[in-house]
Design a protein around this motif. Sequence first.
Motif, PDB file in Angstrom:
ATOM      1  N   UNK A   1       1.431   7.472  -9.968  1.00 48.52           N
ATOM      2  CA  UNK A   1       0.099   7.999  -9.733  1.00 48.52           C
ATOM      3  C   UNK A   1      -0.387   7.931  -8.303  1.00 48.52           C
ATOM      4  N   UNK A   2       0.415   7.393  -7.386  1.00 50.88           N
ATOM      5  CA  UNK A   2      -0.079   7.364  -6.014  1.00 50.88           C
ATOM      6  C   UNK A   2       0.828   6.644  -5.037  1.00 50.88           C
ATOM      7  N   UNK A   3       0.382   6.655  -3.810  1.00 54.08           N
ATOM      8  CA  UNK A   3       1.090   6.039  -2.690  1.00 54.08           C
ATOM      9  C   UNK A   3       0.307   4.812  -2.259  1.00 54.08           C
ATOM     10  N   UNK A   4       1.009   3.712  -1.961  1.00 53.33           N
ATOM     11  CA  UNK A   4       0.328   2.500  -1.512  1.00 53.33           C
ATOM     12  C   UNK A   4       0.510   2.245  -0.025  1.00 53.33           C
ATOM     13  N   UNK A   5       1.472   2.909   0.596  1.00 50.47           N
ATOM     14  CA  UNK A   5       1.658   2.732   2.034  1.00 50.47           C
ATOM     15  C   UNK A   5       2.975   3.307   2.497  1.00 50.47           C
TER      16      UNK A   5
ATOM     17  N   UNK B   1      -4.704   7.863   2.098  1.00 48.30           N
ATOM     18  CA  UNK B   1      -5.856   8.512   1.439  1.00 48.30           C
ATOM     19  C   UNK B   1      -5.624  10.002   1.264  1.00 48.30           C
ATOM     20  N   UNK B   2      -5.109  10.649   2.302  1.00 44.43           N
ATOM     21  CA  UNK B   2      -4.865  12.086   2.224  1.00 44.43           C
ATOM     22  C   UNK B   2      -3.823  12.444   1.182  1.00 44.43           C
ATOM     23  N   UNK B   3      -2.743  11.691   1.148  1.00 49.04           N
ATOM     24  CA  UNK B   3      -1.686  11.965   0.173  1.00 49.04           C
ATOM     25  C   UNK B   3      -2.193  11.711  -1.246  1.00 49.04           C
ATOM     26  N   UNK B   4      -2.906  10.608  -1.441  1.00 48.37           N
ATOM     27  CA  UNK B   4      -3.429  10.318  -2.779  1.00 48.37           C
ATOM     28  C   UNK B   4      -4.443  11.363  -3.219  1.00 48.37           C
ATOM     29  N   UNK B   5      -5.210  11.901  -2.296  1.00 47.24           N
ATOM     30  CA  UNK B   5      -6.140  12.986  -2.641  1.00 47.24           C
ATOM     31  C   UNK B   5      -5.364  14.212  -3.104  1.00 47.24           C
ATOM     32  N   UNK B   6      -4.244  14.503  -2.437  1.00 46.65           N
ATOM     33  CA  UNK B   6      -3.417  15.634  -2.850  1.00 46.65           C
ATOM     34  C   UNK B   6      -2.808  15.380  -4.227  1.00 46.65           C
ATOM     35  N   UNK B   7      -2.371  14.144  -4.477  1.00 46.87           N
ATOM     36  CA  UNK B   7      -1.800  13.795  -5.788  1.00 46.87           C
ATOM     37  C   UNK B   7      -2.853  13.988  -6.876  1.00 46.87           C
TER      38      UNK B   7
ATOM     39  N   UNK C   1       0.342   0.644  16.200  1.00 53.91           N
ATOM     40  CA  UNK C   1      -0.417   1.854  15.892  1.00 53.91           C
ATOM     41  C   UNK C   1      -0.202   2.403  14.485  1.00 53.91           C
ATOM     42  N   UNK C   2       1.008   2.284  13.935  1.00 52.33           N
ATOM     43  CA  UNK C   2       1.244   2.853  12.604  1.00 52.33           C
ATOM     44  C   UNK C   2       0.318   2.272  11.539  1.00 52.33           C
ATOM     45  N   UNK C   3       0.052   0.954  11.522  1.00 49.92           N
ATOM     46  CA  UNK C   3      -0.884   0.440  10.513  1.00 49.92           C
ATOM     47  C   UNK C   3      -2.315   0.969  10.674  1.00 49.92           C
ATOM     48  N   UNK C   4      -2.669   1.405  11.872  1.00 47.36           N
ATOM     49  CA  UNK C   4      -3.995   1.990  12.085  1.00 47.36           C
ATOM     50  C   UNK C   4      -4.056   3.392  11.468  1.00 47.36           C
ATOM     51  N   UNK C   5      -2.967   4.122  11.563  1.00 54.28           N
ATOM     52  CA  UNK C   5      -2.895   5.493  11.059  1.00 54.28           C
ATOM     53  C   UNK C   5      -2.638   5.513   9.547  1.00 54.28           C
ATOM     54  N   UNK C   6      -1.887   4.531   9.053  1.00 60.61           N
ATOM     55  CA  UNK C   6      -1.420   4.509   7.664  1.00 60.61           C
ATOM     56  C   UNK C   6      -2.505   4.717   6.607  1.00 60.61           C
ATOM     57  N   UNK C   7      -3.656   4.036   6.673  1.00 59.06           N
ATOM     58  CA  UNK C   7      -4.637   4.225   5.593  1.00 59.06           C
ATOM     59  C   UNK C   7      -5.153   5.659   5.480  1.00 59.06           C
ATOM     60  N   UNK C   8      -5.250   6.338   6.607  1.00 56.49           N
ATOM     61  CA  UNK C   8      -5.709   7.734   6.585  1.00 56.49           C
ATOM     62  C   UNK C   8      -4.668   8.621   5.909  1.00 56.49           C
ATOM     63  N   UNK C   9      -3.398   8.378   6.219  1.00 55.56           N
ATOM     64  CA  UNK C   9      -2.320   9.153   5.594  1.00 55.56           C
ATOM     65  C   UNK C   9      -2.279   8.888   4.097  1.00 55.56           C
TER      66      UNK C   9
END
Length: 82
Positions: free
Chosen positions: A30-34, A67-73, A57-65
Amino acid sequence: MNKPPSGKPGAVQVWELAQSLRGQFRAIPGGVVGWDMTAALAMAEALGLNRLIAAELLPVIEPFAVRGINAQVRATQHDDAI
């Protein structure tokens, strides 16, 4: 978040790495956790990027990615239910 973080050397390269991490996710039903950070940092090294900058930097960007992927799911699941 559609633009790279600024203020750090290498930020644009890490942003481009983040854009290429499709498929390098930790997921549950049902979703992506990271992101799979082991794979992400290995990709950074293979691309010649500074691993320290990528690790910062990747952990700063990760939550946005995520959220976006889970919204698409969720949208896909909603479309399938109709």
